[in-house]
Design an enzyme around this catalytic site. Structure first.
Site, PDB file in Angstrom:
ATOM      1  N   LYS A 548     -23.841 -12.409  23.209  1.00 22.34           N
ATOM      2  CA  LYS A 548     -24.018 -11.054  23.721  1.00 22.34           C
ATOM      3  C   LYS A 548     -23.563 -10.066  22.645  1.00 22.34           C
ATOM      4  O   LYS A 548     -22.918 -10.443  21.671  1.00 22.34           O
ATOM      5  CB  LYS A 548     -23.236 -10.831  25.013  1.00 22.34           C
ATOM      6  CG  LYS A 548     -21.774 -11.206  24.963  1.00 22.34           C
ATOM      7  CD  LYS A 548     -21.108 -11.091  26.326  1.00 22.34           C
ATOM      8  CE  LYS A 548     -21.518 -12.188  27.261  1.00 22.34           C
ATOM      9  NZ  LYS A 548     -22.421 -11.767  28.320  1.00 22.34           N
ATOM     10  N   LYS A 554     -16.669  -6.663  26.731  1.00 25.62           N
ATOM     11  CA  LYS A 554     -17.242  -7.987  26.986  1.00 25.62           C
ATOM     12  C   LYS A 554     -16.220  -9.090  26.706  1.00 25.62           C
ATOM     13  O   LYS A 554     -16.401 -10.226  27.107  1.00 25.62           O
ATOM     14  CB  LYS A 554     -18.504  -8.178  26.156  1.00 25.62           C
ATOM     15  CG  LYS A 554     -19.631  -7.234  26.583  1.00 25.62           C
ATOM     16  CD  LYS A 554     -20.873  -7.420  25.725  1.00 25.62           C
ATOM     17  CE  LYS A 554     -21.970  -6.431  26.081  1.00 25.62           C
ATOM     18  NZ  LYS A 554     -22.609  -6.716  27.379  1.00 25.62           N
TER      19      LYS A 554
END
Length: 814
Positions: A548, A554
């Site tokens: 990602k 994240k």
């Protein structure tokens, strides 16, 4: 008589011999070479054009069906489209894979060789572009009349390489050798203005005449978007900036001032040169806004042109047109449509505003305040003076509406105003997007709930019915049929046909096979074979994947702390019964996002240290796969055993990587964030590794003022050892900035979730040891992923927001 016969066109070949003849004709007459002298590039271009012709034939029938029906159209405005490599998909969608494989042998090549030359268009950066690509694919598959609009960037975001452990960026010149899938249309150029001034129009309170100070041309090309299992072929229309004829100064060129002679043309073409130019400078910010307006102005003029092909009454415009804004980047389209309707087509303000609000819909993709775009008023005033005047008028009328509903609530007026006053006057694009649209949607149940209750709660109070949820989805054709052909074949065998590829709910039939020992053995063998193909590590190890965009929310840094903890455990007990792991990272950090780039550098430093350690390296390997894109994702996802979805709860809008990995049988370890919640609800809590704070606990902890990151460090010995190792320089002296950020503010509560995460990973190890149980859980993840199809997402949009109906395209029966 069909369309082709009516035009006197010959039928394209359908047999192997006919396809081969079409291929050779293309080689001779369009590529201009012969079999004897054809290079691999010649063969690739020739095959691509031969396949494209078959899609173009379907496109002609699609356009004829749409013209005859005069339906309501969906126009999808997006700054990004990550379409992926086109050849393999178009062979699948045109049903010509076997014909092509045989025909290219006459040119001396294999189909696999030619597919290896196919370059994916560099038209996006991350999840926003991957989602847009999946949705336009699904619109065609669902026979929805649609056009995607975007920018034809000369260079993609950037090519990433790892040099000395650090991210390095270089230009992504994706179309250097041309793009055979593209149809240029220079005769459909649009004119776009910037700067200048406005002049009043006598007798009108709202109409103005804008005199731009600079004019550029928008030159379109389009790429075909075929549907799967249908005859529909839609398009994505991409705009490229060009200088006008006046932008070349012949007198300067003749005087030897060559750079000065073309400077206006270069300035114009910079608009579509690079995706997301760096906005850390004033000039960079202006170029970004230019880029956004350029996309919207060109697209709206084209949309109006298309409307007027069959319609003449402006009162029909909103009934024939819905424009979906994919995040805030194209929001300036609201002001631009008002300018076109009021200033150029001379509609009254109220009529134009009614049309505009009924035409647009807005998808919000974030909960991060910094991602809700705002622009300094002075930049708007200089670059788009007429649009700022229109926004002021929109805001004035809107605030009157708020005042009527909530009289005397000045704080609410300040919060809801499109114009932010303090600390700097800025235009709030998300506010404009909500005010100027008929529907606003989030992209996962939690995300939509948090939009209503936090980020946009004032607007939800005013217009509760405007806010909806449409959970994201992915294309099963690309992300399992193409990416994972072995598993696709096994699923087709298990379900008795390929109907699941256009009706993903049929995957539920796999549940009946989840206890079949023979089926599970074949399932495991396929996963292992995919890991062998990936060649990232021991194919018998647990392949632990985190793919990602790099961002602190994240929490790649949390995964890294777990790796360091495993490293210490193995070193402290070298004879232990350890589960071998291959941890694979992939993703890019924005060039100016130094904290994310520091995390990449530390990952590679830790990986190098582990690789050099003879005690640890047999059990643990860390791999960073550079230059993550759709093509690389198609290799990694089928090989993944464990899917890392560990963002701080309440920060991820949805995610689509989590869906792709689950569809391919990876088990998820994750927080209750984004679409993780819906994945867990569907695959079953027993088949999902859950840890950590939920969104409301995280918000309460952060905003209570009581959180102290160092408390976690002081009371958890393994955490303390991990951070101390970073601070001591144990990993090549790299990572001091990462450790300092974690021990300081720890904005994304990494240390608060550390212990729960590590304990959950220990549970992962225990389950992995029982391969029969793991395989059963893997099958059930795939079996229950049907909801996450982009086809379902598009059907939800079509029914609840767009209010459009399919327009089937008749088959060519000849």
């Amino acid at each position: 008589m069909d369309l082709r016969q009516g035009l006197g066109l010959r039928r394209l070949g359908r047999t192997a011999d006919e396809f081969q003849q079409d291929l050779l004709s293309t080689l001779y007459y369009r590529r201009g070479t012969t079999v004897e002298s054809a290079s691999a590039r010649d063969a690739y271009e020739t095959l691509s054009l031969t396949v494209r012709d078959r899609l173009a034939e379907r496109r002609a029938r699609t356009a004829a069906a749409h013209f005859a029906t005069n339906p309501r159209w969906v126009y999808y405005l997006s700054a990004e489209y990550l379409l992926g490599a086109q050849l393999e998909q178009n062979l699948l969608y045109s049903g010509t894979g076997e014909l092509a494989a045989e025909a290219v042998k006459t040119l001396g090549f294999t189909l696999e060789e030619l597919e290896g030359l196919d370059i994916e268009p560099g038209l996006g950066n991350g999840g926003l572009g991957r989602l847009a690509a999946c949705l336009v694919d699904a619109m065609a598959t669902r026979d929805i009349p649609a056009v995607g609009y975007g920018i034809r960037y000369d260079f993609g975001i950037f090519k990433q390489s790892i040099s000395g452990g650090a991210q390095a960026e270089c230009p992504d010149d994706w179309a250097f050798q041309g793009n055979p899938w593209e149809f240029p249309a220079p005769d459909d150029r649009q004119t776009v203005g910037f700067y200048g001034h406005t002049e009043p129009v006598p007798g009108s309170q709202t109409r103005k005449r804008w005199i731009p100070g600079e004019v550029v041309l928008g030159e379109p090309s389009h790429m075909l978007v075929p549907g799967y299992g249908t005859e529909t072929v839609n398009i994505v229309r991409l705009w490229r900036a060009r200088g006008s004829e006046a932008s070349f100064d012949l007198s300067r060129f003749s005087a030897g001032q060559y750079a000065e002679a073309v400077q206006e043309a270069v300035r114009a073409e910079n608009i579509s040169k690079v995706l997301y130019p760096d906005d850390s400078t004033e000039l960079g910010r202006e170029l970004r806004l230019k880029q956004q307006y350029f996309l919207c102005s060109c697209s709206l003029r084209d949309i109006i042109r298309r409307f007027r092909l069959r319609n003449s009454d402006w009162s029909d415009f909103a009934d024939k047109t819905v424009i979906q804004l994919n995040d805030t980047h194209p929001t300036i389209a609201i002001a631009e449509l008002m300018r076109l309707l009021v200033d150029e087509y001379e509609l009254e303000w109220d009529q134009a505003w009614s049309i505009t609000r009924r035409t647009f819909a807005y998808t919000c993709h974030t909960l991060l305040p910094e991602a809700l775009e705002t622009w300094p008023v002075h930049v708007f005033e200089r670059l788009l003076p007429r649009h700022l005047e229109i926004i002021y008028l929109i805001n004035m009328f809107f605030l009157r509406e708020v005042e009527e509903r909530f009289p005397g609530d000045t704080d609410r007026l300040r919060r809801m105003s499109i114009i932010q006053e303090e600390p700097e006057r800025r235009v709030r694009m998300a506010h404009l997007a909500v005010v100027g649209t008929e529907a606003v949607n989030g992209v996962a149940e939690l995300h939509s709930k948090l939009l209503r209750e936090t980020v946009l709660n004032d607007f939800a109070d005013l217009w509760p019915a405007k806010f909806q949820n449409v959970t994201n989805g992915i294309s099963p054709r690309r992300f399992i049929k193409i990416a994972n052909p072995r598993l696709s074949d096994l699923i087709t065998e298990g379900l008795g046909g390929e109907g699941w590829l256009s009706d993903l709910d049929q995957l539920a039939g796999l549940e009946a096979l989840a206890d079949d020992a023979s089926f599970l053995e074949r399932w495991r063998a396929i996963k292992r074979a995919n890991k062998v193909d990936l060649a990232a590590g021991d194919p018998d190890s647990l392949t632990d994947v985190m793919i990602k965009r790099f961002h602190e929310y994240k929490r790649q840094q949390l995964k890294l702390l777990h790796i360091i903890t495993l490293y210490h455990r193995i070193r402290n007990d070298p004879g232990g019964d350890w589960v071998p792991r291959t941890v694979l990272f992939a993703g890019k950090a924005a060039p100016a996002y130094h904290a994310a780039k520091d995390i990449i550098r530390l990952i590679n430093a830790v990986g190098s240290t582990i690789a050099a350690d003879p005690v640890v390296s047999p059990y643990l390997k860390v791999v960073f796969a550079e230059n993550y894109n759709v093509t690389l994702a198609e290799r990694i996802i089928p090989a993944a055993d464990l899917s890392e979805q560990i963002s701080l709860a309440g920060k991820e809008a949805s995610g689509t990587g989590n869906m792709k990995l689950a569809l391919n049988g990876a088990l998820t370890i994750g927080t209750l964030d984004g679409a993780n919640i819906e994945i867990r609800a569907r695959v079953g809590a027993d088949n999902f590794f859950l840890f950590g704070l939920d969104a409301f606990q995280a918000a309460e902890l952060r905003y209570s003022g009581q959180y102290r990151a160092r408390d976690n460090y002081e009371r958890d010995g393994e955490l303390r050892a991990a951070i101390d190792a970073i601070q001591s320089g144990a990993f090549g002296g790299v990572g001091h900035e990462v450790a300092g950020s974690l021990l300081g503010w720890d904005e994304y509560l990494t240390l608060a979730d550390y212990r729960a995460y590590v304990d959950c990973q220990d549970h992962v190890d225990r389950v992995w040891r029982d391969q029969a149980t793991w395989s059963r859980m893997s099958v059930l993840n795939t079996a229950h992923s049907g909801f996450f199809s982009a086809d379902r997402t598009v059907s939800d949009y079509a029914a609840r927001i767009w209010r459009v109906a399919p327009v089937p395209v008749p088959r060519d029966e000849d």
